[in-house]
Structure formats: C-alpha cells, structure tokens
Design an enzyme around this catalytic site. Structure first.
Site, PDB file in Angstrom:
ATOM      1  N   ASP A   1       0.880  -1.184   0.000  1.00  0.00           N
ATOM      2  CA  ASP A   1       0.000   0.000   0.000  1.00  0.00           C
ATOM      3  C   ASP A   1       0.914   1.229   0.000  1.00  0.00           C
ATOM      4  O   ASP A   1       0.886   2.046   0.925  1.00  0.00           O
ATOM      5  CB  ASP A   1      -0.909  -0.018   1.235  1.00  0.00           C
ATOM      6  CG  ASP A   1      -2.002   1.038   1.150  1.00  0.00           C
ATOM      7  OD1 ASP A   1      -2.171   1.647   0.071  1.00  0.00           O
ATOM      8  OD2 ASP A   1      -2.696   1.265   2.167  1.00  0.00           O
TER       9      ASP A   1
HETATM   10 MG   LIG Z   1      -2.112   4.178   5.900  1.00  0.00          MG
END
Ligand SMILES: [Mg+2]
Ligand SMILES: Nc1ncnc2c1ncn2[C@@H]1O[C@H](COP(=O)(O)OP(=O)(O)O)[C@@H](O)[C@H]1O
Length: 265
Positions: A182
């Site tokens: 991410d």
């Molecule tokens: Mg985050």
C-alpha cells in the site's frame, strides 16, 4: 480512550500517557499517536493480522516501526509500535517540494526491491491476492464509495464480479520483488529525499514491482491534483521523474491492473 477497554499488555504500556487521534488513515482502523509510540486498533482480519508479522520480518532490513506489544481481543487487533520520525511524503508535497518527495519515493521503492525475498514468508502474489479479493466481495468488505471514478459504471465494469473476472483472466506475468503493498504517500516517512520510514504494512510481501509503483502513481496524482489542486501537467512531470529515477518506462497495462486490483481491498 477513556472508554476503551484495552488488553492488559497494551494498557500497561500506555496508561496515563497523552495522545492525538490520527484521522488520515484510509482503513477503518483507529490510530492513537503518543510521544514515542503509536497504537493501531483494527478489526481482526487477514491484513490486520499480517501487519505485526510483516513488521517483525522486515525489522532490521528496512526502517519500520518496532512492535512493542500486540494483542487480539474481542475481534480487534491492538498493535502498539514505535513512532516513526521524518515527514510523511504527502506533507513534503504541500511544502511545494515535489521533486524532493518524488526522489524519496523512488528511494523507498529501490530499498524495498533490494530485499532478498528467497526466505520471505509473506506471500502477496496474484493467486493469494485474488483469493482475498474474492473473499472481500463475497463478504461485503469492498467499499465502492472510494473507487476511482471510472472503475464501475458506463465507462467501467458493470459490477464487482465483472471486475474480478477481468482481474482473474488478465493476470500479467509477475516480476517478483518485496513490495510494501500500500505504497501511498501517507504510508512513507521521508527526510531530504530519502525514505526513512515505512508504515501500514499489512499487505507487504512478495509481489510484482508494479503493485507498489501503481499505488504510488495513483497517490501522487491524488495528492497533487485533488488535494493540492495543482494542474495535471505537474502530476505528469512528477510521474515521469519517478520513472526516470527508477530507470523504467511506464507499463500501462500493469499500472491499470494493480490500481484495479486495489479497488477490491
Ligand atoms: Mg495508511
Ligand atoms: N508507527 C507510526 N509512526 C508515526 N505515525 C504513524 C505510525 N503508524 C501510523 N501513523 C500515522 O497514522 C496514520 C494511519 O496509520 P496507518 O497504519 O497508515 O493506518 P491506515 O490503515 O488507517 O492507513 C498514518 O498515515 C500516520 O500518519
């Protein structure tokens, strides 16, 4: 925090200390920031469970928070970790210092890719991610409110199943490296064009290098164009600078694929 029932192992570490509540994170976690530590409380689940494991494996290889305590109680994960120093890449941008932020992001990617994956227990390859994606769809865990504008609808897929079918049938060959999972601007801490901290590592593991490049590019566009209201050209310049620092050309197919895959998480 007064009304929060905390596991004893967590409570004994933070009792009496003051904190700020962070509201930036994208997931439904609650993050309490203390002077020297951070408490992340999240629903127990695949990625939340992975985060403490990933932090322990990465420790000593990259600058990541040290796990100070970890507990699971009443369907929640409590991760107490050390606080990272430096400035989040997204905050460097608002200082009008785009080149420096992009240099740090490229540095972070190179550091991730330099990790030896031969004994890495964290599997984030497509077979694994697609199984998780299917689970998320079947269990109502996909939030379509934060989708990119054209993922669904007239110019996109008819529904989540159609998106999943596309991802299943169009898997690009994987160029495997260690990935953050991410890699967006609020998940990296920077200092003078270097990445000095990586956080939010619940999806970290072995995957294609475009997993991280794609989310980095998407996050650059969001921060520059949407949050800072800068012209699209500024984003294009930043993106090209990123590719040039990585000595890579854009792989438009993988860029699109990994952004679409992320919609299902
Ligand atoms: Mg985050
Ligand atoms: N170890 C840490 N050190 C400093 N700040 C942190 C740390 N962990 C989380 N934060 C802050 O909290 C925010 C949200 O935490 P994060 O782990 O990214 O959760 P989410 O999954 O909600 O994005 C981060 O963007 C950062 O501002």
């Amino acid at each position: 925090m007064k009304n929060l029932v905390l596991p004893n192992s967590i409570k004994e570490n933070i009792e009496g200390k003051s904190f700020d509540l962070d509201t930036l994170g994208a997931s439904d976690s609650s993050v309490y920031i203390f002077d020297e530590s951070v408490l992340k409380i999240e629903k127990t689940g695949d990625n939340a469970n992975r985060e403490a494991e990933a932090l322990k494996w990465i420790c000593g290889k990259l600058p990541v928070p040290q796990v100070l305590a970890f507990a699971q109680e009443n369907g929640l994960n409590y991760l107490l970790m050390s606080k990272m120093h430096g400035t989040m890449a997204c905050d460097v941008l608002t200082d009008d210092n785009i080149d420096m932020a992009v240099t740090a992001l490229a540095d972070g990617l190179k550091r991730l890719w330099s990790i030896d994956i031969s004994d890495c227990p964290l599997d984030s390859r497509l077979t694994k991610r697609l199984t998780q994606a299917k689970y998320n769809i079947e269990n109502g865990l996909v939030d379509t409110d934060d989708f990119e504008p054209n993922t669904l609808g007239e110019n996109g897929f008819t529904d989540l199943d159609a998106l999943y079918d596309f991802l299943e049938t169009h898997q690009p060959p994987e160029d495997l490296v260690f990935t953050h999972g991410d890699y967006c601007l609020p998940n990296t801490f920077t200092e003078n064009g270097k990445t000095v901290g990586f956080i939010d590592l619940g999806k970290a593991g072995i995957a294609d290098r475009w997993q991280d490049i794609a989310l980095c590019v998407r996050s650059l566009q969001y921060n520059l164009c949407d949050l800072c209201a800068l012209p699209y050209d500024v984003f294009l310049k930043a993106k090209n600078r990123l590719y040039s620092l990585l000595h890579m050309e854009e792989d438009a197919e993988k860029l699109r694929y990994y952004i679409l895959l992320d919609e299902l998480f």
